[in-house]
Design a protein around this motif. Structure first.
Motif, PDB file in Angstrom:
ATOM      1  N   ARG A 102      58.149  16.315  75.098  1.00  0.00           N
ATOM      2  CA  ARG A 102      57.488  17.373  75.692  1.00  0.00           C
ATOM      3  C   ARG A 102      55.885  16.867  75.742  1.00  0.00           C
ATOM      4  O   ARG A 102      55.200  16.442  74.749  1.00  0.00           O
ATOM      5  CB  ARG A 102      57.469  18.639  74.638  1.00  0.00           C
ATOM      6  CG  ARG A 102      58.849  19.171  74.747  1.00  0.00           C
ATOM      7  CD  ARG A 102      59.002  20.491  73.763  1.00  0.00           C
ATOM      8  NE  ARG A 102      59.963  21.091  73.739  1.00  0.00           N
ATOM      9  CZ  ARG A 102      60.439  22.132  72.947  1.00  0.00           C
ATOM     10  NH1 ARG A 102      59.454  22.534  72.116  1.00  0.00           N
ATOM     11  NH2 ARG A 102      61.662  22.582  72.867  1.00  0.00           N
ATOM     12  N   HIS A 116      54.747  19.567  80.644  1.00  0.00           N
ATOM     13  CA  HIS A 116      55.855  19.079  81.303  1.00  0.00           C
ATOM     14  C   HIS A 116      56.923  18.780  79.879  1.00  0.00           C
ATOM     15  O   HIS A 116      56.534  18.141  79.083  1.00  0.00           O
ATOM     16  CB  HIS A 116      55.614  17.889  82.072  1.00  0.00           C
ATOM     17  CG  HIS A 116      56.792  17.588  82.786  1.00  0.00           C
ATOM     18  ND1 HIS A 116      57.316  18.071  83.953  1.00  0.00           N
ATOM     19  CD2 HIS A 116      57.722  16.384  82.631  1.00  0.00           C
ATOM     20  CE1 HIS A 116      58.414  17.482  84.524  1.00  0.00           C
ATOM     21  NE2 HIS A 116      58.461  16.430  83.732  1.00  0.00           N
ATOM     22  N   GLN A 117      58.299  18.836  80.490  1.00  0.00           N
ATOM     23  CA  GLN A 117      59.308  18.431  79.477  1.00  0.00           C
ATOM     24  C   GLN A 117      60.096  17.362  80.373  1.00  0.00           C
ATOM     25  O   GLN A 117      60.593  17.501  81.291  1.00  0.00           O
ATOM     26  CB  GLN A 117      60.492  19.627  79.304  1.00  0.00           C
ATOM     27  CG  GLN A 117      61.503  19.251  78.816  1.00  0.00           C
ATOM     28  CD  GLN A 117      61.238  19.101  76.959  1.00  0.00           C
ATOM     29  OE1 GLN A 117      60.899  19.759  76.513  1.00  0.00           O
ATOM     30  NE2 GLN A 117      61.699  17.763  76.917  1.00  0.00           N
ATOM     31  N   ASP A 135      63.689  12.878  85.863  1.00  0.00           N
ATOM     32  CA  ASP A 135      62.579  12.236  86.092  1.00  0.00           C
ATOM     33  C   ASP A 135      62.419  10.777  86.187  1.00  0.00           C
ATOM     34  O   ASP A 135      61.322  10.198  86.768  1.00  0.00           O
ATOM     35  CB  ASP A 135      61.572  12.719  84.890  1.00  0.00           C
ATOM     36  CG  ASP A 135      61.280  14.217  84.820  1.00  0.00           C
ATOM     37  OD1 ASP A 135      61.173  14.934  85.952  1.00  0.00           O
ATOM     38  OD2 ASP A 135      61.009  14.792  83.691  1.00  0.00           O
ATOM     39  N   VAL A 173      56.577  10.385  86.115  1.00  0.00           N
ATOM     40  CA  VAL A 173      56.226  11.723  86.351  1.00  0.00           C
ATOM     41  C   VAL A 173      54.756  11.863  86.711  1.00  0.00           C
ATOM     42  O   VAL A 173      53.984  11.066  85.761  1.00  0.00           O
ATOM     43  CB  VAL A 173      56.492  12.751  85.200  1.00  0.00           C
ATOM     44  CG1 VAL A 173      56.242  14.251  85.554  1.00  0.00           C
ATOM     45  CG2 VAL A 173      58.069  12.518  85.035  1.00  0.00           C
ATOM     46  N   ILE A 209      51.649  14.098  86.788  1.00  0.00           N
ATOM     47  CA  ILE A 209      50.982  15.570  86.541  1.00  0.00           C
ATOM     48  C   ILE A 209      49.736  15.687  87.257  1.00  0.00           C
ATOM     49  O   ILE A 209      48.773  15.020  86.969  1.00  0.00           O
ATOM     50  CB  ILE A 209      50.727  15.709  85.087  1.00  0.00           C
ATOM     51  CG1 ILE A 209      52.291  15.732  84.353  1.00  0.00           C
ATOM     52  CG2 ILE A 209      50.272  17.164  84.617  1.00  0.00           C
ATOM     53  CD1 ILE A 209      52.305  15.667  82.722  1.00  0.00           C
ATOM     54  N   ASN A 263      48.101  21.767  88.278  1.00  0.00           N
ATOM     55  CA  ASN A 263      48.979  22.442  87.226  1.00  0.00           C
ATOM     56  C   ASN A 263      48.629  22.666  85.786  1.00  0.00           C
ATOM     57  O   ASN A 263      48.854  23.429  85.153  1.00  0.00           O
ATOM     58  CB  ASN A 263      50.450  21.390  87.107  1.00  0.00           C
ATOM     59  CG  ASN A 263      51.009  21.022  88.478  1.00  0.00           C
ATOM     60  OD1 ASN A 263      51.237  22.032  89.198  1.00  0.00           O
ATOM     61  ND2 ASN A 263      51.549  19.916  88.796  1.00  0.00           N
ATOM     62  N   SER A 323      58.102  15.921  95.279  1.00  0.00           N
ATOM     63  CA  SER A 323      57.876  17.134  94.901  1.00  0.00           C
ATOM     64  C   SER A 323      57.597  18.213  96.107  1.00  0.00           C
ATOM     65  O   SER A 323      58.454  19.061  96.126  1.00  0.00           O
ATOM     66  CB  SER A 323      56.594  17.265  94.133  1.00  0.00           C
ATOM     67  OG  SER A 323      56.588  16.451  93.061  1.00  0.00           O
TER      68      SER A 323
END
Length: 205
Positions: free
Chosen positions: A20, A45-46, A51, A55, A57, A61, A199
């Motif tokens: 996490r 994000h988990q 993924d 990933v 981010i 967000n 995305s």
């Protein structure tokens, strides 16, 4: 209470599968202590199996997550606008045989490159001419010039790359480190753009 929150995203972090990703892991937060303790453990994000390796981010967000805690907060992003999360999947074990083969390949390739360069510029003939010019004698193997030249060639490469195994002579980056850094920055930029495209494509679907 001061409602302004300054957020500086880290450029790149590493994470384990199924981990996490919390806010304090991907960002440096400047705000009241009460707000920091409240927001720091929020999950951004988990990590999931879909993924894969990377990933990205986005700061949007992060802002949305912070304002979901308290809509009255004034979030001010500073610095990078994206964090690249590299997912550390199972690492390959060290293979001594493969390491030796790669080392041997690089060693032989480098040696051949140097020898071919010396042959192209007639280095041996130049050493003979220099020896004859300074001493008046003509010999086929002027070792008094060739041995110091060979030692100087090796030392010059060590000084150029600024490394002896893991030891550095000074803090100045070597040309190889600069090239690796530039390559990593280009790779990160490509990953960020490509992940954003994926995305958007998924959202459209």
């Amino acid at each position: 209470m001061n409602k302004t929150v300054y957020v500086r995203l880290k450029h790149r972090i590493q994470a384990k599968p199924n981990e996490r990703i919390t806010l304090n892991k991907i960002a440096k937060i400047i705000a009241d202590e009460a707000l920091i303790s409240k927001m720091g453990d929020q999950i951004i994000h988990q990590i999931q199996s879909k993924d894969k390796t990377y990933v990205v981010i986005d700061v949007i967000n992060v802002i949305e997550k912070i304002q979901s805690i308290d809509p009255s907060l004034d979030v001010q992003p500073v610095g990078p606008t994206q964090t690249i999360v590299e997912i550390q999947n199972h690492r390959k074990k060290f293979a001594p045989v493969l390491f030796f083969l790669v080392w041997l390949l690089l060693f032989v390739g480098s040696a051949l490159t140097i020898m071919n360069f010396h042959e192209d510029v007639s280095m041996q003939r130049m050493h003979r001419n220099l020896y004859q010019f300074f001493t008046g004698n003509k010999i086929d193997k002027p070792l008094i010039l060739q041995i110091p030249y060979s030692i100087g060639l090796g030392l010059g490469m060590v000084l150029f790359f600024n490394h002896v195994f893991k030891k550095k002579f000074n803090e100045e980056p070597s040309p190889l480190e600069v090239e690796i850094f530039n390559y990593q920055m280009d790779l990160d930029q490509y990953i960020a753009i490509n992940e954003n495209k994926e995305s958007v494509k998924n959202d459209d679907d």
